[in-house]
Motif scaffolding. Structure first.
Motif, PDB file in Angstrom:
ATOM      1  N   PRO A 700       0.830  -1.216   0.000  1.00 56.96           N
ATOM      2  CA  PRO A 700       0.000   0.000   0.000  1.00 56.96           C
ATOM      3  C   PRO A 700       0.860   1.260   0.000  1.00 56.96           C
ATOM      4  N   HIS A 701       0.432   2.207  -0.808  1.00 55.05           N
ATOM      5  CA  HIS A 701       1.123   3.507  -0.868  1.00 55.05           C
ATOM      6  C   HIS A 701       0.718   4.311   0.362  1.00 55.05           C
ATOM      7  N   PRO A 702       1.548   5.278   0.793  1.00 60.26           N
ATOM      8  CA  PRO A 702       1.102   6.110   1.922  1.00 60.26           C
ATOM      9  C   PRO A 702      -0.111   6.943   1.498  1.00 60.26           C
ATOM     10  N   ILE A 703      -0.998   7.201   2.436  1.00 60.20           N
ATOM     11  CA  ILE A 703      -2.164   8.049   2.127  1.00 60.20           C
ATOM     12  C   ILE A 703      -1.685   9.494   2.048  1.00 60.20           C
ATOM     13  N   LEU A 704      -2.054  10.160   0.970  1.00 60.95           N
ATOM     14  CA  LEU A 704      -1.693  11.575   0.837  1.00 60.95           C
ATOM     15  C   LEU A 704      -2.957  12.419   0.872  1.00 60.95           C
TER      16      LEU A 704
END
Length: 749
Positions: A700-704
């Motif tokens: 999962p990508h970091p939440i931006l």
């Protein structure tokens, strides 16, 4: 002399000394009234007449640059002290006028109830009274609700109208990005020179937030009693937002975090801005005060909605735009208030009316400003995690709206209304698309379960925005595709379990994702894509969005009546200026990300964490230069897409997660269909509900989150919008109509 415009201008041009004398005399009478305390009917009448006279004349003084300094000059012989040294410490006329008006706003038996019992001549001395005991309405910092008095309300309204007219000098200066451009009238009025600043601020805020247009909770009551409170509430709301016109981006933020003290305002350093109204607003901190303000604003914003399902049960208020500006100021200047709003589902009582206004105004050219402020407020709220979480509450209030019928949550409502704005609003709303989709991106990691209707709407938007003609026809159109892909990635990575409807919709429309992955980049294909546009004049295809029936009792959004007056607005900053990126950590805290320039590693590639569609917004000078090089702009300023330009962003499309999902699930779904001879959605949905992609998706990508950040561009936008609203709400009887305003243009639709 309440003559017409021509007569007033004639006096100004031909006998300036008469006009000057008239102004001196009128101010002098107000000062005398404030000194004496207006004990007789005759004195009160003189004060009111002078009030009306100045309200009528001031716009014509502001309109002429030669006269503009007039009120800031001193009057011979009108000293502050006694005796001969009068002229040295004489006050400018404007200051004398403002101080007299504030004194008159707390004048016993004229604008407030007298506290004296005896009728013997022991009239209160206006200079010795503590105006904090005479606050107009219970609420913030004041518990006692005075007996309503019709005459006092009328007198207050006249005085506030004069104040607003004094402040309106701002309308006669062209918009400028220079935020040091403070309004001298507001600056003096909101300074420590005004000894009534605190009780007046509190009175205005409480009068607005305590107002109940329904008429003491009895439906249809307003048909029996004329409501003399409403004009006062409107005037109070307008004066309040003008005094709060303050550019917070240029100063240290006025929000204060202090320990709770026994007062309504926090008495904690730093002292905050010189503007006392902004200062007081930023220091309100008691829960019960926040509750009072939020309930009041929500009640008033919902008033036009109540009209739709109980017509005429309550008086319909017209000042919702002023309320939205006030709500914006509260959230922007007082972070504790913002957190309070988001702490419970009460925020939805603000959200639903805003979505109603956005949906209702989407086809109306004269209400572009309303569309913008509604979207700005939602952008501000969406920067906080709690907003996304609150949206999961089921939506059951059935306000008749011109949108498809659906069963679901407030998140579904938001997406369906945004889809409607994008596909069936007018052309002038295109600059808002970035903002609308940023809001959806910000809330997407928290959306537990989208309805099928909302899921289809999101895919329809992706379909519309990823047509070749749309992607190739403007330099920033591809941003919209990046936003939507980010929404899908966030939901798949963080909320896969409850979102079988969205996953199903993605599988059904998988060809859209494959087409994006295989987007042609050669010059010939680009030309061909642009040719297609000529056949499709529609801004966005409205076909196949399966709109279905609109809600019962709803009226379609109507365009403005021809001839409707509207005020022009300044342009709003782009989304990269409006927001700054923050990364959400595991524990839910956010840390601000520096602008891209500092994030580029030596080879000029963004770090892995940002690869998910984050490096495209062109904030770094590097990418701006790159873009200029890649798009061969001809001298006419006409931009043309090139193969290099398409490649520059196509290579960054964040399709990995979705492609992996399709790779895993499509064969399984096809197998079920073949094995069971299924054409039935519900079986497939049941399978998807129990499916899992654990371990199969990329990390999962970091939440931006893109959080709104104060900037002088929006401060200027708010100033022009607010004064445009105030101008148009005071056309009958006219205060500024037909005078030469410079802050905006008045146009007819």
């Amino acid at each position: 002399m309440t003559g017409g415009a021509a007569e007033i201008r004639a006096v100004r041009e031909e006998s300036p000394s008469n006009l000057a004398t008239l102004c001196y005399k009128a101010v002098e009478k107000l000062v005398q009234g404030a000194e004496s305390g207006c004990h007789t009917e005759k004195e009160r009448q003189i004060v009111l007449n002078c009030c009306r006279l100045l309200t009528r004349i001031l716009p014509y003084i502001f309109e002429d640059p030669d006269w503009r300094g007039f009120f800031w000059s001193t009057v011979p012989g009108a000293g502050r002290g006694e005796g001969d040294e009068d002229d040295e410490n004489a006050r400018p006329l404007a200051e004398s006028l403002l101080l007299a008006v504030t004194d008159l706003l707390f004048c016993p038996d004229f604008t407030v109830q007298s506290h004296r019992r005896s009728t013997v001549d022991t009239a209160e001395d206006i200079h010795s009274i503590d105006s904090c005991e005479y606050i107009w309405e219970a609420g913030v910092g004041f518990a006692h609700s005075p007996q309503p008095n019709y005459i006092h309300d009328l007198n207050r309204t006249e005085l506030l109208k004069l104040l607003l007219t004094c402040f309106s000098e701002a309308m006669y200066l062209p918009p400028s990005s220079d935020s040091s451009n403070t309004n001298p009238w507001v600056q003096f009025f909101c300074s420590t020179e005004n000894r009534h600043a605190l009780p007046l601020f509190t009175s205005l805020l409480n009068v607005v937030c305590a107002y109940d247009p329904v008429g003491y909770g009895i439906p249809y009551n307003h048909l029996l009693f004329s409501d003399y409170r409403e004009p006062l509430v409107e005037e109070a709301a307008q004066v309040l937002i003008v005094t709060l016109d303050y550019d917070s981006s240029t100063s240290s933020s006025p929000t204060v975090d202090g320990t709770t003290t026994g007062t309504a305002m926090d008495d904690v350093d730093p002292p905050g801005p010189d503007n006392l109204f902004v200062n007081y607003l930023s220091r309100i901190h008691r829960e019960e005060d926040f509750q009072f303000i939020l309930k009041g604003v929500a009640r008033l914003l919902s008033n036009p909605l109540v009209q739709t399902y109980l017509p005429n049960s309550a008086k319909k208020i017209q000042f919702h735009q002023e309320l939205l500006v006030l709500f914006w100021k509260l959230c922007d200047f007082n972070k504790k208030f913002l957190f309070f709003v988001l702490k419970s589902s009460d925020v939805l009582d603000i959200l639903v009316p805003i979505l109603y206004f956005l949906n209702d105004a989407r086809a109306d050219q004269s209400r572009v400003g309303l569309m913008h402020i509604g979207v700005f407020i939602l952008l501000l709220l969406s920067g906080e995690r709690n907003f996304g979480v609150r949206l999961n509450k089921p939506y059951s209030v059935r306000v008749p709206m011109d949108i498809p019928v659906f069963t679901g949550t407030h998140a579904d409502l938001l997406i369906i209304v945004f889809h409607k704005i994008i596909t069936s609003g007018h052309q002038r709303l295109q600059p808002l698309f970035d903002c609308l989709l940023t809001i959806v991106v910000n809330v997407s990691p928290y959306l537990k379960s989208l309805s099928m209707v909302a899921a289809n709407k999101l895919l329809h938007l992706l379909e519309a925005f990823s047509t070749t003609w749309f992607l190739f026809s403007a330099v920033q159109n591809h941003h919209l595709v990046f936003f939507l892909l980010e929404v899908f990635n966030n939901i798949i990575q963080y909320q896969f379990d409850g979102n079988s409807n969205l996953v199903y919709a993605v599988i059904r429309k998988r060809n859209v994702f494959h087409q994006l992955a295989n987007l042609p980049t050669d010059a010939q294909a680009i030309q061909k894509g642009l040719q297609r546009r000529k056949k499709t004049p529609e801004p966005i295809s409205r076909t196949n969005s399966q709109d279905g029936l609109s809600m019962e009792g709803s009226r379609p959004a109507a365009p403005a009546e021809p001839g409707t007056l509207k005020a022009s607005l300044v342009a709003t900053p782009g989304i990269d200026k409006l927001t700054e990126k923050s990364q959400v950590s595991e524990d839910g805290t956010m840390r601000s990300l520096e602008p891209e320039a500092s994030q580029l590693s030596p080879e000029g590639n963004p770090p892995a964490a940002l690869s998910d569609g984050e490096s495209w917004s062109g904030e770094a000078s590097h990418s701006r230069r790159e873009r200029r090089r890649l798009s061969s702009a001809s001298f006419s300023g006409q931009w043309t897409p090139t193969p290099d330009w398409v490649m520059s962003w196509k290579s960054k499309l964040p399709l990995q997660t979705i492609m992996r999902l399709l790779q895993v699930l499509v064969p399984q779904v096809e197998k079920i269909c073949i094995d069971k001879g299924l054409t039935d959605e519900s079986e497939i949905l049941k399978f998807l509900q129990h499916g899992t992609l654990v371990g199969l998706l990329p990390v999962p990508h970091p939440i931006l989150i893109r959080k709104y950040q104060a900037n002088s561009g929006t401060a200027m936008w708010f100033r022009t919008y607010m004064w445009g609203v105030i101008y148009l709400r005071n056309v009958d009887p006219p205060i500024w109509y037909d005078t030469d305003v410079k802050l905006f243009e008045i146009q007819r639709v």
